[in-house]
Design a protein around this motif. Sequence first.
Motif, short mmCIF file in Angstrom:
data_model
loop_
_atom_site.label_atom_id
_atom_site.label_comp_id
_atom_site.label_asym_id
_atom_site.label_seq_id
_atom_site.Cartn_x
_atom_site.Cartn_y
_atom_site.Cartn_z
N ARG A 41 -9.75 21.94 11.94
CA ARG A 41 -8.63 22.82 11.64
C ARG A 41 -8.92 23.55 10.34
O ARG A 41 -9.40 22.95 9.39
N THR A 42 -8.65 24.82 10.30
CA THR A 42 -8.90 25.58 9.07
C THR A 42 -7.60 26.01 8.40
O THR A 42 -7.61 26.50 7.29
N ILE B 223 -6.04 28.55 9.15
CA ILE B 223 -6.08 30.02 9.07
C ILE B 223 -5.60 30.59 10.41
O ILE B 223 -6.04 30.13 11.47
N HIS C 285 -2.82 30.27 6.06
CA HIS C 285 -3.27 31.57 5.55
C HIS C 285 -3.34 32.54 6.71
O HIS C 285 -3.63 32.14 7.83
N LEU C 286 -3.13 33.81 6.41
CA LEU C 286 -3.13 34.82 7.46
C LEU C 286 -4.27 35.81 7.27
O LEU C 286 -4.35 36.49 6.25
N LEU C 287 -5.15 35.88 8.26
CA LEU C 287 -6.19 36.90 8.27
C LEU C 287 -5.64 38.15 8.92
O LEU C 287 -4.99 38.08 9.96
N LEU D 27 -13.24 30.18 12.96
CA LEU D 27 -12.59 30.44 11.69
C LEU D 27 -11.08 30.23 11.77
O LEU D 27 -10.46 29.81 10.79
N VAL D 28 -10.48 30.51 12.90
CA VAL D 28 -9.03 30.50 12.96
C VAL D 28 -8.50 29.43 13.91
O VAL D 28 -9.12 29.12 14.92
N ASP D 29 -7.36 28.87 13.53
CA ASP D 29 -6.71 27.87 14.39
C ASP D 29 -5.89 28.52 15.50
O ASP D 29 -5.64 27.90 16.53
#
Lengths: 339, 339
Positions: free
Chosen positions: B58-59, B61, B94-96, B116-118
């Motif tokens: 889990r990141t 993100i 966090h939001l990309l 990179l993203v969950d």
Amino acid sequence: MSSLRDVAERAQVAVSTVSAALNGTRPVAAATKRRIEQAAAELGYRPNLLARGLQSKRTRILALLFPTPAGGFGHTEMLFATGAAEAAKELGYHLLLSPESADPVDELRHLTGLGLVDGVLLMEVRLDDERTEFLSAAGVPFAMIGRTREPDAIDHADIDFAATARDAVAHVAGLGHRELAFFNLSPGRYAESYGPAARMAGEFATAAREAGLGYADGFRPGSAEEGRQAFERLMAERPGVTALAVADDHAAAGVLAGVAARGWRVPEDLTLVLVLSSARAAAMFHPSLTTLEPPSAELGRLGARMLIDRLQGDGPPRQRLVPCRLVPGGSSGPPRAGS
Amino acid sequence: MSSLRDVAERAQVAVSTVSAALNGTRPVAAATKRRIEQAAAELGYRPNLLARGLQSKRTRILALLFPTPAGGFGHTEMLFATGAAEAAKELGYHLLLSPESADPVDELRHLTGLGLVDGVLLMEVRLDDERTEFLSAAGVPFAMIGRTREPDAIDHADIDFAATARDAVAHVAGLGHRELAFFNLSPGRYAESYGPAARMAGEFATAAREAGLGYADGFRPGSAEEGRQAFERLMAERPGVTALAVADDHAAAGVLAGVAARGWRVPEDLTLVLVLSSARAAAMFHPSLTTLEPPSAELGRLGARMLIDRLQGDGPPRQRLVPCRLVPGGSSGPPRAGS
């Protein structure tokens, strides 16, 4: 848990090709890359970025800090963000949109302490900005969209306010106007030390003086109603003014209402020029307004590129100033006969 | 390379406290947390998030995919993004901000393949949206700001267009109007299958019929000039119309120009209501326009929260529809006598 080898097998390529495709260490043909990504997705293979980050201490993630201005995020700020995200993507980076809290330095300490980001992009920069001091002291790479009072040591991209003011002044002087007024950004919507407001005030005064124009400023309306009132005061104090530059869309709408209330017309009785507003917003007015459109997406892109360059190598700080673009509208004309 | 132990020593706390502070696994006093973050920053301690990501896969993100509409990103879309970023932050995520390319599925394959993203937050959702099919098939958690034609199986937050249309219709019917027209979003600026345009068309027609109002639609102006022309055509075809709802700011500006060109006034000769536009934009017009303001930041927040809930547990799909808020302006009045 799937391995690099599993992905390579499924995609029918060498392990080194999988590594190159996922880590961007050397070019891989688009079709091959797509096959590898598909294989990785199907296998739920995820750890490469994280493992790479652990090894290199690089995550290829940048944070764009956004303080929410009192009046809300505008079109310009949005274009900073999307321009930066697009440039980052082109260079193999990702952009985090990081909201700032009441204590931006505390926020930065938290964000950089997490080890999540390689560098930080600042916007809504103030003349004296504590965020730059924290980042410099902490050794975190950063770049600014905007600039502090003394920005020479820091990578930044900003509007060329001097050229923008000269272009605006040359535009109205070229039409024959002899007296110009300037309505600056509202202190209610922007911090007192907000760079663009401070710089525009100075540069418009300088440009008007150098062009030999009469000049009035000190008005900072931030709404339609304030714009109408400021226009009334201006006409009472400086009846010879025939050209007006306004930095706030809503204030410009109020000026138009004030013009109509006097039974006047634009541009016959007043030349009205928007500053720092998009041509699309300027086209909403009737008549459409001449505007100096900020290079917002370009500044976002430049800021991200500078930051990525900085992450990839040393070199002297870089500065890029880009003027607004003059987009003529129906609100510009010669002054009234007799003015 | 600094360790957790080094950070603990420098911050003068237990190693477990450092871990709790940096990973958010249990509450830590704010002052202690700050001391730990400062120590981590000073020591250049970074690997915790990445190591945790490797371990848990889990990141924390999320990616917000943004397709750039032809007409550019508007205020509404910006509020989706900032609202989602703020909600994510409150919940420790966090939001990309991830720009979409011409091939959004290819883009998604790349983004999710990176590990990179969950999860993914979609916006600018179309009635038939290939992105939802890809994400469902790939097993990537996602939520929508907006909704597809049949969205019941997917977490989403969207405008309640039915309630919004009823509120707009009730507003003009309450003033005594008997004939309403509706200018929808421009197909030049939005995809043909863009959900809001399709839903508004249906809901306005239904609400007008249920309220017993005469109703005209089929106009989709996307600029001031198109708005003026559409208004002229409307008045030629349906001279009995005394109330008009317009979904595009720029088209509304054109309608006002068309009203002025006839020597008419708002609201005496026409009640004009903006739909899906902010009260701040509506206040720029003269007179200020009545508007149905979209709950954009709330939808962004709701979308991010739903996605994070989904990441943290199972449960039936959640749907939240939020109506626009009616903000009265100076453009609403009773119809002309004799209408």
